[in-house]
Design a protein around this motif. Structure first.
Motif, PDB file in Angstrom:
ATOM      1  N   GLU A   1       5.489   7.949  -0.999  1.00  0.00           N
ATOM      2  CA  GLU A   1       5.229   6.534  -1.305  1.00  0.00           C
ATOM      3  C   GLU A   1       5.976   5.624  -0.337  1.00  0.00           C
ATOM      4  OE1 GLU A   1       6.710   3.631  -4.821  1.00  0.00           O
ATOM      5  OE2 GLU A   1       5.416   5.266  -5.499  1.00  0.00           O
TER       6      GLU A   1
ATOM      7  N   HIS B   1       0.508   4.956  -1.613  1.00  0.00           N
ATOM      8  CA  HIS B   1       0.787   6.226  -2.265  1.00  0.00           C
ATOM      9  C   HIS B   1       0.144   7.331  -1.432  1.00  0.00           C
ATOM     10  CE1 HIS B   1       1.872   3.989  -5.966  1.00  0.00           C
ATOM     11  NE2 HIS B   1       0.829   3.235  -5.668  1.00  0.00           N
TER      12      HIS B   1
ATOM     13  N   ARG C   1      -3.715   5.966  -2.156  1.00  0.00           N
ATOM     14  CA  ARG C   1      -4.204   4.685  -2.657  1.00  0.00           C
ATOM     15  C   ARG C   1      -3.299   3.589  -2.110  1.00  0.00           C
ATOM     16  NH1 ARG C   1      -3.562   4.804  -8.340  1.00  0.00           N
ATOM     17  NH2 ARG C   1      -1.745   3.427  -8.165  1.00  0.00           N
TER      18      ARG C   1
ATOM     19  N   ASP D   1      -2.174  -0.145  -2.826  1.00  0.00           N
ATOM     20  CA  ASP D   1      -2.149  -1.203  -3.838  1.00  0.00           C
ATOM     21  C   ASP D   1      -1.561  -2.473  -3.239  1.00  0.00           C
ATOM     22  OD1 ASP D   1      -3.170   0.498  -5.795  1.00  0.00           O
ATOM     23  OD2 ASP D   1      -1.167   1.146  -6.446  1.00  0.00           O
TER      24      ASP D   1
ATOM     25  N   LYS E   1      -0.444  -6.309  -4.299  1.00  0.00           N
ATOM     26  CA  LYS E   1      -0.154  -7.199  -5.419  1.00  0.00           C
ATOM     27  C   LYS E   1       0.399  -8.515  -4.877  1.00  0.00           C
ATOM     28  CE  LYS E   1       2.760  -7.627  -9.564  1.00  0.00           C
ATOM     29  NZ  LYS E   1       3.840  -6.975 -10.362  1.00  0.00           N
TER      30      LYS E   1
ATOM     31  N   SER F   1      -4.479  -8.627  -7.726  1.00  0.00           N
ATOM     32  CA  SER F   1      -4.240  -7.242  -7.332  1.00  0.00           C
ATOM     33  C   SER F   1      -5.520  -6.595  -6.825  1.00  0.00           C
ATOM     34  CB  SER F   1      -3.694  -6.428  -8.517  1.00  0.00           C
ATOM     35  OG  SER F   1      -2.473  -6.973  -8.983  1.00  0.00           O
ATOM     36  N   SER F   2      -5.363  -5.679  -5.885  1.00  0.00           N
ATOM     37  CA  SER F   2      -6.511  -4.928  -5.373  1.00  0.00           C
ATOM     38  C   SER F   2      -6.033  -3.556  -4.911  1.00  0.00           C
ATOM     39  CB  SER F   2      -7.181  -5.670  -4.211  1.00  0.00           C
ATOM     40  OG  SER F   2      -6.265  -5.852  -3.133  1.00  0.00           O
ATOM     41  N   SER F   3      -6.949  -2.595  -4.856  1.00  0.00           N
ATOM     42  CA  SER F   3      -6.639  -1.249  -4.387  1.00  0.00           C
ATOM     43  C   SER F   3      -7.647  -0.835  -3.332  1.00  0.00           C
ATOM     44  CB  SER F   3      -6.660  -0.256  -5.555  1.00  0.00           C
ATOM     45  OG  SER F   3      -5.613  -0.532  -6.462  1.00  0.00           O
ATOM     46  N   HIS F   4      -7.188  -0.010  -2.390  1.00  0.00           N
ATOM     47  CA  HIS F   4      -8.023   0.348  -1.243  1.00  0.00           C
ATOM     48  C   HIS F   4      -7.783   1.799  -0.842  1.00  0.00           C
ATOM     49  CE1 HIS F   4      -8.399  -4.071  -0.603  1.00  0.00           C
ATOM     50  NE2 HIS F   4      -7.150  -4.059  -1.038  1.00  0.00           N
ATOM     51  N   LYS F   5      -8.755   2.376  -0.155  1.00  0.00           N
ATOM     52  CA  LYS F   5      -8.638   3.703   0.432  1.00  0.00           C
ATOM     53  C   LYS F   5      -9.245   3.669   1.829  1.00  0.00           C
ATOM     54  CE  LYS F   5      -8.861   6.330  -3.916  1.00  0.00           C
ATOM     55  NZ  LYS F   5      -7.518   6.941  -3.812  1.00  0.00           N
TER      56      LYS F   5
END
Length: 391
Positions: free
Chosen positions: A250, A280, A290, A292, A294, A314-318
Protein backbone atom coordinates in the motif's frame (compact mmCIF):
# COMPACT_ATOMS: atom_id res chain seq x y z
CA UNK A 1 -15.24 -12.55 -11.82
CA UNK A 2 -14.70 -14.58 -14.99
CA UNK A 3 -12.56 -11.84 -16.56
CA UNK A 4 -10.45 -11.66 -13.38
CA UNK A 5 -9.81 -15.41 -13.42
CA UNK A 6 -9.01 -15.32 -17.12
CA UNK A 7 -6.56 -12.43 -16.65
CA UNK A 8 -4.87 -14.16 -13.74
CA UNK A 9 -4.56 -17.48 -15.60
CA UNK A 10 -3.19 -15.86 -18.77
CA UNK A 11 -0.67 -13.83 -16.76
CA UNK A 12 1.04 -16.98 -15.55
CA UNK A 13 0.31 -19.14 -18.61
CA UNK A 14 0.85 -16.65 -21.43
CA UNK A 15 0.40 -17.49 -25.11
CA UNK A 16 3.54 -18.29 -27.08
CA UNK A 17 4.34 -15.60 -29.63
CA UNK A 18 5.93 -16.39 -32.98
CA UNK A 19 9.53 -15.23 -32.66
CA UNK A 20 11.03 -12.76 -35.11
CA UNK A 21 14.37 -13.36 -36.79
CA UNK A 22 15.94 -10.39 -35.03
CA UNK A 23 14.72 -11.41 -31.57
CA UNK A 24 16.95 -10.49 -28.64
CA UNK A 25 18.62 -13.61 -27.23
CA UNK A 26 18.84 -13.62 -23.44
CA UNK A 27 21.10 -15.54 -21.13
CA UNK A 28 20.17 -16.08 -17.48
CA UNK A 29 22.76 -16.13 -14.72
CA UNK A 30 21.48 -18.47 -12.03
CA UNK A 31 18.52 -20.84 -11.79
CA UNK A 32 16.81 -18.53 -9.30
CA UNK A 33 13.25 -19.13 -8.14
CA UNK A 34 12.24 -15.69 -9.42
CA UNK A 35 13.53 -16.33 -12.97
CA UNK A 36 10.39 -18.08 -14.34
CA UNK A 37 8.09 -15.24 -13.26
CA UNK A 38 10.54 -12.46 -14.07
CA UNK A 39 11.89 -13.65 -17.42
CA UNK A 40 10.75 -17.07 -18.70
CA UNK A 41 7.01 -16.37 -18.73
CA UNK A 42 7.21 -12.74 -19.96
CA UNK A 43 9.51 -13.84 -22.78
CA UNK A 44 7.00 -16.39 -24.05
CA UNK A 45 4.55 -13.76 -25.23
CA UNK A 46 7.15 -11.35 -26.63
CA UNK A 47 7.90 -11.88 -30.34
CA UNK A 48 11.30 -10.19 -30.01
CA UNK A 49 12.67 -12.12 -27.02
CA UNK A 50 14.19 -15.59 -26.83
CA UNK A 51 15.64 -17.08 -23.64
CA UNK A 52 18.60 -18.84 -25.21
CA UNK A 53 20.89 -20.00 -22.39
CA UNK A 54 21.31 -20.47 -18.67
CA UNK A 55 24.18 -21.13 -16.28
CA UNK A 56 24.10 -21.92 -12.57
CA UNK A 57 26.59 -22.67 -9.80
CA UNK A 58 25.62 -26.32 -10.29
CA UNK A 59 25.38 -27.47 -13.91
CA UNK A 60 22.89 -30.20 -12.96
CA UNK A 61 20.61 -27.53 -11.55
CA UNK A 62 20.96 -25.48 -14.73
CA UNK A 63 20.14 -28.52 -16.86
CA UNK A 64 17.06 -29.24 -14.79
CA UNK A 65 15.92 -25.62 -15.15
CA UNK A 66 16.57 -25.64 -18.90
CA UNK A 67 14.61 -28.86 -19.41
CA UNK A 68 11.66 -27.63 -17.36
CA UNK A 69 11.45 -24.22 -19.05
CA UNK A 70 12.56 -25.04 -22.60
CA UNK A 71 15.87 -23.15 -22.57
CA UNK A 72 17.99 -24.47 -25.48
CA UNK A 73 21.52 -24.00 -24.14
CA UNK A 74 23.22 -24.71 -20.82
CA UNK A 75 26.62 -23.21 -20.00
CA UNK A 76 29.08 -24.32 -17.33
CA UNK A 77 29.79 -20.84 -15.97
CA UNK A 78 28.28 -17.37 -15.87
CA UNK A 79 31.32 -16.08 -17.75
CA UNK A 80 30.58 -18.37 -20.69
CA UNK A 81 27.23 -16.63 -21.10
CA UNK A 82 28.84 -13.20 -20.82
CA UNK A 83 31.41 -14.14 -23.48
CA UNK A 84 28.97 -15.83 -25.86
CA UNK A 85 28.70 -13.67 -29.03
CA UNK A 86 25.24 -15.13 -29.71
CA UNK A 87 23.84 -13.73 -26.43
CA UNK A 88 22.49 -10.20 -26.80
CA UNK A 89 21.31 -9.51 -23.24
CA UNK A 90 21.76 -10.96 -19.78
CA UNK A 91 19.22 -11.27 -16.97
CA UNK A 92 20.78 -11.41 -13.49
CA UNK A 93 18.47 -12.77 -10.77
CA UNK A 94 21.38 -13.43 -8.40
CA UNK A 95 21.50 -12.41 -4.70
CA UNK A 96 22.11 -8.69 -4.04
CA UNK A 97 25.70 -9.27 -2.98
CA UNK A 98 26.61 -10.77 -6.37
CA UNK A 99 25.01 -8.07 -8.50
CA UNK A 100 28.16 -5.98 -8.84
CA UNK A 101 30.43 -8.79 -9.98
CA UNK A 102 27.98 -9.59 -12.73
CA UNK A 103 26.21 -6.24 -13.00
CA UNK A 104 26.31 -3.42 -10.45
CA UNK A 105 27.49 -1.40 -7.54
CA UNK A 106 25.32 1.45 -8.79
CA UNK A 107 27.71 4.38 -8.51
CA UNK A 108 30.64 2.51 -10.08
CA UNK A 109 28.86 0.63 -12.82
CA UNK A 110 26.57 3.34 -14.16
CA UNK A 111 29.58 5.63 -14.53
CA UNK A 112 31.68 3.16 -16.50
CA UNK A 113 32.94 4.68 -19.77
CA UNK A 114 31.76 1.53 -21.57
CA UNK A 115 28.16 2.68 -21.02
CA UNK A 116 28.68 6.12 -22.55
CA UNK A 117 28.16 6.83 -26.26
CA UNK A 118 31.29 7.69 -28.22
CA UNK A 119 32.49 7.95 -31.79
CA UNK A 120 33.59 4.34 -31.74
CA UNK A 121 30.53 3.23 -29.77
CA UNK A 122 27.45 5.22 -30.85
CA UNK A 123 25.11 2.61 -29.33
CA UNK A 124 26.55 1.57 -25.94
CA UNK A 125 25.17 -1.34 -23.92
CA UNK A 126 21.82 -0.78 -22.22
CA UNK A 127 21.73 -1.36 -18.46
CA UNK A 128 18.50 -1.52 -16.49
CA UNK A 129 17.91 -2.05 -12.77
CA UNK A 130 14.88 -4.32 -12.84
CA UNK A 131 12.37 -2.48 -10.64
CA UNK A 132 9.53 -4.34 -12.32
CA UNK A 133 6.63 -2.79 -10.38
CA UNK A 134 7.59 0.69 -11.56
CA UNK A 135 6.69 -0.33 -15.12
CA UNK A 136 3.09 -1.36 -14.42
CA UNK A 137 0.35 1.03 -15.64
CA UNK A 138 -1.36 0.97 -12.23
CA UNK A 139 1.49 2.91 -10.64
CA UNK A 140 1.50 5.49 -13.41
CA UNK A 141 -2.27 5.93 -13.25
CA UNK A 142 -1.93 6.41 -9.48
CA UNK A 143 0.70 9.12 -9.99
CA UNK A 144 -1.71 11.14 -12.18
CA UNK A 145 -3.70 11.84 -9.01
CA UNK A 146 -0.60 12.96 -7.08
CA UNK A 147 0.82 16.50 -7.08
CA UNK A 148 4.38 16.08 -5.72
CA UNK A 149 4.77 19.71 -4.63
CA UNK A 150 1.63 19.43 -2.47
CA UNK A 151 2.48 16.10 -0.80
CA UNK A 152 3.05 16.40 2.96
CA UNK A 153 2.95 12.78 4.09
CA UNK A 154 3.28 9.32 2.54
CA UNK A 155 2.90 5.90 4.12
CA UNK A 156 4.04 2.76 2.30
CA UNK A 157 4.09 -0.84 3.42
CA UNK A 158 4.79 -4.25 1.93
CA UNK A 159 5.13 -7.77 3.25
CA UNK A 160 5.46 -11.46 2.57
CA UNK A 161 4.05 -14.08 4.96
CA UNK A 162 6.48 -15.76 7.37
CA UNK A 163 6.19 -19.11 5.58
CA UNK A 164 7.56 -17.60 2.34
CA UNK A 165 11.12 -17.25 3.69
CA UNK A 166 13.28 -19.33 6.02
CA UNK A 167 16.07 -18.16 8.29
CA UNK A 168 18.76 -19.73 6.13
CA UNK A 169 17.46 -18.28 2.85
CA UNK A 170 19.52 -15.81 0.82
CA UNK A 171 17.33 -12.97 2.09
CA UNK A 172 19.03 -13.31 5.50
CA UNK A 173 22.60 -13.81 4.28
CA UNK A 174 24.49 -10.65 5.27
CA UNK A 175 27.47 -11.32 2.97
CA UNK A 176 25.08 -11.53 0.02
CA UNK A 177 23.32 -8.27 0.87
CA UNK A 178 20.42 -9.74 2.83
CA UNK A 179 17.77 -7.95 4.86
CA UNK A 180 14.19 -6.78 4.46
CA UNK A 181 15.27 -3.29 3.42
CA UNK A 182 17.19 -4.73 0.47
CA UNK A 183 14.69 -7.47 -0.33
CA UNK A 184 11.39 -5.56 -0.18
CA UNK A 185 11.94 -2.14 1.35
CA UNK A 186 13.82 -0.83 -1.66
CA UNK A 187 10.55 -1.11 -3.64
CA UNK A 188 8.84 1.03 -1.00
CA UNK A 189 11.70 3.53 -1.20
CA UNK A 190 11.36 3.82 -4.96
CA UNK A 191 7.64 4.53 -4.69
CA UNK A 192 8.30 7.20 -2.05
CA UNK A 193 10.79 8.91 -4.36
CA UNK A 194 8.36 8.79 -7.28
CA UNK A 195 5.54 10.28 -5.18
CA UNK A 196 7.62 13.13 -3.77
CA UNK A 197 9.34 13.66 -7.11
CA UNK A 198 12.64 14.07 -5.29
CA UNK A 199 15.15 12.66 -2.84
CA UNK A 200 15.09 12.30 0.95
CA UNK A 201 17.24 14.76 2.87
CA UNK A 202 17.54 12.60 5.97
CA UNK A 203 16.55 9.26 7.44
CA UNK A 204 14.96 10.30 10.72
CA UNK A 205 14.43 6.84 12.20
CA UNK A 206 14.95 3.23 11.16
CA UNK A 207 13.88 0.54 13.60
CA UNK A 208 14.60 -3.08 12.72
CA UNK A 209 13.91 -6.57 14.02
CA UNK A 210 16.53 -9.34 13.71
CA UNK A 211 16.71 -12.98 14.76
CA UNK A 212 19.47 -12.27 17.28
CA UNK A 213 20.93 -15.77 17.03
CA UNK A 214 24.50 -14.67 16.43
CA UNK A 215 24.32 -15.83 12.80
CA UNK A 216 21.63 -13.73 11.16
CA UNK A 217 21.67 -10.76 13.54
CA UNK A 218 22.92 -8.30 10.92
CA UNK A 219 19.95 -8.94 8.64
CA UNK A 220 16.64 -7.26 9.40
CA UNK A 221 13.50 -9.30 8.81
CA UNK A 222 11.29 -6.31 9.57
CA UNK A 223 11.97 -2.59 9.42
CA UNK A 224 10.12 0.69 9.91
CA UNK A 225 11.72 3.91 8.73
CA UNK A 226 10.87 7.58 8.46
CA UNK A 227 12.46 9.96 5.94
CA UNK A 228 12.37 13.72 5.66
CA UNK A 229 11.82 14.96 2.13
CA UNK A 230 12.01 18.66 1.17
CA UNK A 231 8.25 19.12 1.53
CA UNK A 232 7.06 16.28 3.75
CA UNK A 233 7.58 13.03 5.62
CA UNK A 234 7.73 9.57 4.09
CA UNK A 235 7.12 6.57 6.31
CA UNK A 236 7.76 3.03 5.18
CA UNK A 237 7.65 -0.45 6.63
CA UNK A 238 8.25 -3.94 5.31
CA UNK A 239 8.59 -7.44 6.65
CA UNK A 240 9.71 -10.83 5.40
CA UNK A 241 8.03 -12.48 8.37
CA UNK A 242 4.47 -11.23 8.04
CA UNK A 243 1.21 -12.85 9.12
CA UNK A 244 0.10 -16.10 7.51
CA UNK A 245 -2.15 -14.32 4.99
CA UNK A 246 -0.75 -12.03 2.31
CA UNK A 247 -1.63 -8.34 2.59
CA UNK A 248 -1.33 -6.26 -0.59
CA UNK A 249 1.29 -3.52 -0.51
CA UNK A 250 0.00 0.00 0.00
CA UNK A 251 1.04 3.58 -0.74
CA UNK A 252 -1.09 6.26 0.95
CA UNK A 253 -0.50 9.89 0.05
CA UNK A 254 -1.77 12.95 1.91
CA UNK A 255 -1.69 16.34 0.21
CA UNK A 256 -1.71 19.73 1.87
CA UNK A 257 -4.79 21.91 1.71
CA UNK A 258 -4.98 23.87 -1.54
CA UNK A 259 -7.33 26.57 -2.78
CA UNK A 260 -9.56 25.47 -5.66
CA UNK A 261 -10.73 28.34 -7.91
CA UNK A 262 -14.53 28.62 -7.99
CA UNK A 263 -16.05 31.63 -9.79
CA UNK A 264 -19.52 30.82 -8.44
CA UNK A 265 -18.50 31.84 -4.90
CA UNK A 266 -18.83 35.39 -3.48
CA UNK A 267 -15.61 37.37 -3.24
CA UNK A 268 -15.30 36.85 0.51
CA UNK A 269 -15.44 33.05 0.32
CA UNK A 270 -13.02 30.39 -0.88
CA UNK A 271 -13.07 26.71 -1.67
CA UNK A 272 -10.25 24.44 -0.45
CA UNK A 273 -9.44 20.80 -0.99
CA UNK A 274 -7.41 18.19 0.88
CA UNK A 275 -6.64 15.07 -1.16
CA UNK A 276 -5.69 11.57 -0.07
CA UNK A 277 -4.71 9.01 -2.71
CA UNK A 278 -4.09 5.35 -1.95
CA UNK A 279 -2.70 2.67 -4.23
CA UNK A 280 -3.42 -0.80 -2.90
CA UNK A 281 -1.11 -3.34 -4.52
CA UNK A 282 1.85 -1.36 -5.87
CA UNK A 283 4.10 -4.45 -5.82
CA UNK A 284 2.08 -6.98 -7.82
CA UNK A 285 -0.76 -5.01 -9.37
CA UNK A 286 -1.77 -7.84 -11.68
CA UNK A 287 -2.93 -9.93 -8.71
CA UNK A 288 -5.09 -7.13 -7.38
CA UNK A 289 -4.92 -3.38 -7.12
CA UNK A 290 -7.14 -0.39 -6.56
CA UNK A 291 -6.53 3.34 -6.62
CA UNK A 292 -8.70 5.27 -4.15
CA UNK A 293 -9.01 9.04 -4.41
CA UNK A 294 -10.63 10.91 -1.53
CA UNK A 295 -11.09 14.68 -1.87
CA UNK A 296 -12.36 16.63 1.13
CA UNK A 297 -13.77 20.06 0.19
CA UNK A 298 -14.56 23.03 2.39
CA UNK A 299 -16.16 26.32 1.45
CA UNK A 300 -15.29 28.91 4.08
CA UNK A 301 -15.17 32.61 4.92
CA UNK A 302 -11.81 34.04 3.89
CA UNK A 303 -11.71 36.54 6.76
CA UNK A 304 -11.76 34.09 9.66
CA UNK A 305 -11.82 30.62 8.08
CA UNK A 306 -15.28 29.73 9.38
CA UNK A 307 -16.64 26.79 7.37
CA UNK A 308 -19.82 27.22 5.38
CA UNK A 309 -20.05 23.87 3.68
CA UNK A 310 -18.05 20.65 3.76
CA UNK A 311 -18.28 17.48 1.66
CA UNK A 312 -16.24 14.52 0.43
CA UNK A 313 -15.89 13.19 -3.13
CA UNK A 314 -14.47 9.68 -3.56
CA UNK A 315 -13.61 7.57 -6.59
CA UNK A 316 -11.77 4.32 -7.34
CA UNK A 317 -9.73 3.36 -10.39
CA UNK A 318 -7.77 0.50 -11.94
CA UNK A 319 -5.22 0.39 -14.75
CA UNK A 320 -4.00 -2.85 -16.29
CA UNK A 321 -2.98 -1.40 -19.67
CA UNK A 322 -1.38 1.77 -21.00
CA UNK A 323 -4.77 2.72 -22.40
CA UNK A 324 -6.25 2.43 -18.91
CA UNK A 325 -3.49 4.66 -17.53
CA UNK A 326 -3.97 7.27 -20.24
CA UNK A 327 -1.44 9.94 -21.09
CA UNK A 328 1.15 10.07 -23.85
CA UNK A 329 1.78 6.32 -23.88
CA UNK A 330 -1.84 5.23 -24.09
CA UNK A 331 -1.33 4.00 -27.66
CA UNK A 332 1.57 1.64 -26.86
CA UNK A 333 0.92 -2.12 -27.02
CA UNK A 334 -0.30 -3.51 -23.72
CA UNK A 335 -2.59 -6.32 -22.59
CA UNK A 336 -4.58 -6.50 -19.37
CA UNK A 337 -2.92 -9.82 -18.45
CA UNK A 338 0.63 -8.46 -18.69
CA UNK A 339 2.31 -8.64 -15.30
CA UNK A 340 4.76 -5.94 -14.27
CA UNK A 341 7.69 -8.05 -15.52
CA UNK A 342 6.11 -8.21 -18.98
CA UNK A 343 5.66 -4.42 -19.07
CA UNK A 344 9.29 -4.09 -17.97
CA UNK A 345 10.49 -6.45 -20.70
CA UNK A 346 8.50 -4.49 -23.28
CA UNK A 347 10.22 -1.26 -22.22
CA UNK A 348 13.65 -2.92 -22.30
CA UNK A 349 13.15 -4.27 -25.81
CA UNK A 350 11.80 -0.93 -27.03
CA UNK A 351 14.89 0.77 -25.63
CA UNK A 352 17.22 -1.72 -27.34
CA UNK A 353 15.34 -1.35 -30.63
CA UNK A 354 15.41 2.45 -30.50
CA UNK A 355 11.65 2.81 -29.93
CA UNK A 356 9.98 4.86 -27.23
CA UNK A 357 9.68 3.18 -23.84
CA UNK A 358 6.81 4.16 -21.57
CA UNK A 359 9.13 4.25 -18.55
CA UNK A 360 12.78 3.79 -17.68
CA UNK A 361 14.96 3.53 -14.58
CA UNK A 362 18.05 5.60 -15.35
CA UNK A 363 21.51 5.03 -13.95
CA UNK A 364 21.19 8.29 -12.01
CA UNK A 365 17.95 7.01 -10.50
CA UNK A 366 19.58 3.74 -9.44
CA UNK A 367 22.44 5.59 -7.74
CA UNK A 368 20.00 7.81 -5.82
CA UNK A 369 17.98 4.76 -4.87
CA UNK A 370 21.00 3.06 -3.29
CA UNK A 371 21.86 6.24 -1.39
CA UNK A 372 18.44 5.99 0.25
CA UNK A 373 19.05 2.33 1.14
CA UNK A 374 22.41 3.28 2.64
CA UNK A 375 20.78 6.08 4.67
CA UNK A 376 18.35 3.58 6.20
CA UNK A 377 20.98 0.98 7.08
CA UNK A 378 23.27 3.61 8.58
CA UNK A 379 20.43 4.94 10.75
CA UNK A 380 19.38 1.43 11.79
CA UNK A 381 22.74 0.68 13.36
CA UNK A 382 23.05 -2.54 11.35
CA UNK A 383 25.49 -0.87 8.99
CA UNK A 384 25.76 -0.90 5.21
CA UNK A 385 25.55 -4.17 3.32
CA UNK A 386 29.03 -5.40 2.29
CA UNK A 387 30.60 -3.76 -0.75
CA UNK A 388 31.80 -6.20 -3.38
CA UNK A 389 35.55 -6.68 -3.63
CA UNK A 390 35.20 -7.47 -7.32
CA UNK A 391 36.89 -5.02 -9.70
Amino acid sequence: MLSLLNRFYTSFSPPMAEKKNNAIKFGILGAAKIAPMAMINPAKSHPEVVVQAIAARDRARAEEFAKKHGVPDVRDTYQEIIDDPNIDAVFIPLPNGLHYEWATEANLLFNLPELSPSTSQPNPPVLLEAFHNRFHPALHKFLTFVTPADVVHVHTDSMVPWWFTAKDDLEFNYKLGGGSIMALGTYNFAVLRMIFGGEPEECLTCDTSVFGDGIHDQCDYTFKAQFRFPNGIGETTSTLRGSILWKPSEARVTHKEVVVPDKTLPGDQEKVRTRQVTLHGFMHAILWHRIDVKDTYVVRHMADGRPIKKWVESSSHKAYTHKDAGGEFADLPSEDWWISYRHQLEAFVNRIKGRKAHYWVTGEDSIKQMRMVDMAYEKSGLGLRPTSSFR
